[in-house]
Design an enzyme around this catalytic site. Sequence first.
Site, PDB file in Angstrom:
ATOM      1  N   ASN A  95       0.773  -1.235   0.072  1.00  0.00           N
ATOM      2  CA  ASN A  95      -0.190  -0.066  -0.179  1.00  0.00           C
ATOM      3  C   ASN A  95       0.906   1.196  -0.076  1.00  0.00           C
ATOM      4  OD1 ASN A  95      -1.890   2.195   0.512  1.00  0.00           O
ATOM      5  ND2 ASN A  95      -2.527   1.553   2.487  1.00  0.00           N
ATOM      6  N   TRP A  96       0.916   1.917  -1.145  1.00  0.00           N
ATOM      7  CA  TRP A  96       1.892   2.945  -1.322  1.00  0.00           C
ATOM      8  C   TRP A  96       1.289   4.264  -0.598  1.00  0.00           C
ATOM      9  CZ3 TRP A  96       4.116   2.917  -7.054  1.00  0.00           C
ATOM     10  CH2 TRP A  96       5.054   1.882  -6.967  1.00  0.00           C
ATOM     11  N   LYS A  97       0.075   4.348  -0.412  1.00  0.00           N
ATOM     12  CA  LYS A  97      -0.613   5.453  -0.010  1.00  0.00           C
ATOM     13  C   LYS A  97      -0.385   6.633  -0.673  1.00  0.00           C
ATOM     14  CE  LYS A  97      -0.191   3.383   4.643  1.00  0.00           C
ATOM     15  NZ  LYS A  97      -0.362   3.486   6.040  1.00  0.00           N
ATOM     16  N   HIS A 120      -9.625   1.457   4.876  1.00  0.00           N
ATOM     17  CA  HIS A 120      -8.181   1.568   5.740  1.00  0.00           C
ATOM     18  C   HIS A 120      -8.555   2.796   6.750  1.00  0.00           C
ATOM     19  CE1 HIS A 120      -4.141   2.967   6.346  1.00  0.00           C
ATOM     20  NE2 HIS A 120      -3.787   1.702   5.710  1.00  0.00           N
ATOM     21  N   GLU A 135      -6.768   4.842   7.852  1.00  0.00           N
ATOM     22  CA  GLU A 135      -6.545   6.278   7.551  1.00  0.00           C
ATOM     23  C   GLU A 135      -8.022   6.987   6.944  1.00  0.00           C
ATOM     24  OE1 GLU A 135      -2.699   5.754   5.596  1.00  0.00           O
ATOM     25  OE2 GLU A 135      -2.083   5.377   7.337  1.00  0.00           O
ATOM     26  N   GLU A 165      -5.398  -4.836  10.728  1.00  0.00           N
ATOM     27  CA  GLU A 165      -4.335  -3.696  11.049  1.00  0.00           C
ATOM     28  C   GLU A 165      -4.727  -2.830  12.153  1.00  0.00           C
ATOM     29  OE1 GLU A 165      -2.353  -2.587   6.860  1.00  0.00           O
ATOM     30  OE2 GLU A 165      -4.133  -1.281   7.206  1.00  0.00           O
ATOM     31  N   GLY A 184       2.567   2.294  10.761  1.00  0.00           N
ATOM     32  CA  GLY A 184       3.585   3.465  10.861  1.00  0.00           C
ATOM     33  C   GLY A 184       4.385   3.745  12.318  1.00  0.00           C
ATOM     34  N   SER A 217       3.494  -1.492  10.388  1.00  0.00           N
ATOM     35  CA  SER A 217       4.812  -1.923  10.549  1.00  0.00           C
ATOM     36  C   SER A 217       5.498  -3.143  10.323  1.00  0.00           C
ATOM     37  CB  SER A 217       4.912  -1.617  12.299  1.00  0.00           C
ATOM     38  OG  SER A 217       4.722  -0.107  12.495  1.00  0.00           O
ATOM     39  N   GLY A 256       2.718  -1.082   4.287  1.00  0.00           N
ATOM     40  CA  GLY A 256       3.060   0.414   3.925  1.00  0.00           C
ATOM     41  C   GLY A 256       4.465   0.814   3.686  1.00  0.00           C
ATOM     42  N   GLY A 257       5.070   1.398   4.667  1.00  0.00           N
ATOM     43  CA  GLY A 257       6.406   1.862   4.632  1.00  0.00           C
ATOM     44  C   GLY A 257       7.147   0.928   3.762  1.00  0.00           C
TER      45      GLY A 257
HETATM   46  P1  PGA Z   1       2.709   0.394   7.654  1.00  0.00           P
HETATM   47  O1  PGA Z   1       1.429   0.799   6.923  1.00  0.00           O
HETATM   48  O2  PGA Z   1       3.264  -0.893   6.947  1.00  0.00           O
HETATM   49  O3  PGA Z   1       3.548   1.740   7.033  1.00  0.00           O
HETATM   50  O4  PGA Z   1       2.627   0.493   9.101  1.00  0.00           O
HETATM   51  C1  PGA Z   1       0.488  -0.466   6.828  1.00  0.00           C
HETATM   52  C2  PGA Z   1      -0.824   0.114   6.285  1.00  0.00           C
HETATM   53  O5  PGA Z   1      -1.289   1.265   6.703  1.00  0.00           O
HETATM   54  O6  PGA Z   1      -1.643  -0.619   5.404  1.00  0.00           O
END
Ligand code: PGA
Length: 258
Positions: A13-15, A99, A101, A172, A178, A219, A240-241
């Site tokens: 997930n590149w956000k 998600h 966010e 999640e 993050g 994470s 994500g990251g």
């Molecule tokens: P993260 O994000 O790996 O940077 O913690 C995961 C996500 O939000 O899908």
Amino acid sequence: MDLKQTKTYIIGNWKMNPASEADAEEMFDEVEDEVYKIDDEKVEVVICPPFVFLSNFDSDGKVKLGAQDIFWENSGAFTGEISADMLRRLGVRYAIIGHSERRQYLGETDEMVNLKIKAALAGKVRPILCIGETLEERQRGDTGEIIVNQVEKALTEIPEKDLIGNLVIAYEPIWAIGSGAVPSPDEVMSIGLLIKKILAKIYGNRVAAESVPILYGGSVNRDNAFDLVDKTGLSGLLIGGASLKPREFVEIVRRFAK
Ligand code: PGA
């Protein structure tokens, strides 16, 4: 009930990254080059870039494309929205839905998540439903209740036959996203089993429970990725990251392709 599926899903997930088309292409190519070298019977690799880059990538290649959201109507006066139909025509196979966010910053509710899952299924785009508790909810001991509530609401009035082979669920925990903090494999396994139990209860049998891949996200990095699947019985990871660092991402993919 066994959690393990035959395939491991590694979803990036590149956000809202990267800023430029050139960087997006470079990142995607680096992942794709590596994925061509591995056994894709074992690993399903999905990249979810921002909408604007989706058409830059080969949708027939070994890396599958995913969107980070979807709208619940197919067309019409819905400024700024993107439909399942549009995504499918671009060759997009997956869409992240709900998600945390989006729930936090865009006010996305369980009801909207439910509509979006229905639209994705109707449009032949596989929904990746995201669920998870906040730190306060965890500290109050409410994690189980939150998960039950989110899954039940997200799947309201969705027939079992529509889910099979389509729905993916990603657990999640919001406090893990993050932050560098990760729940123990035992905790992740128990949430995985809880999700399966909820599916079995909703549908009155084990078919959905056994067929829906459950992933972990929050994470994930090259050091913890393998245990978060191997020690939990889950079916993969939503990353994500670490998905923004193609070398680290493919290192994770390679661990599961052996
Ligand atoms: P993260 O994000 O790996 O940077 O913690 C995961 C996500 O939000 O899908």
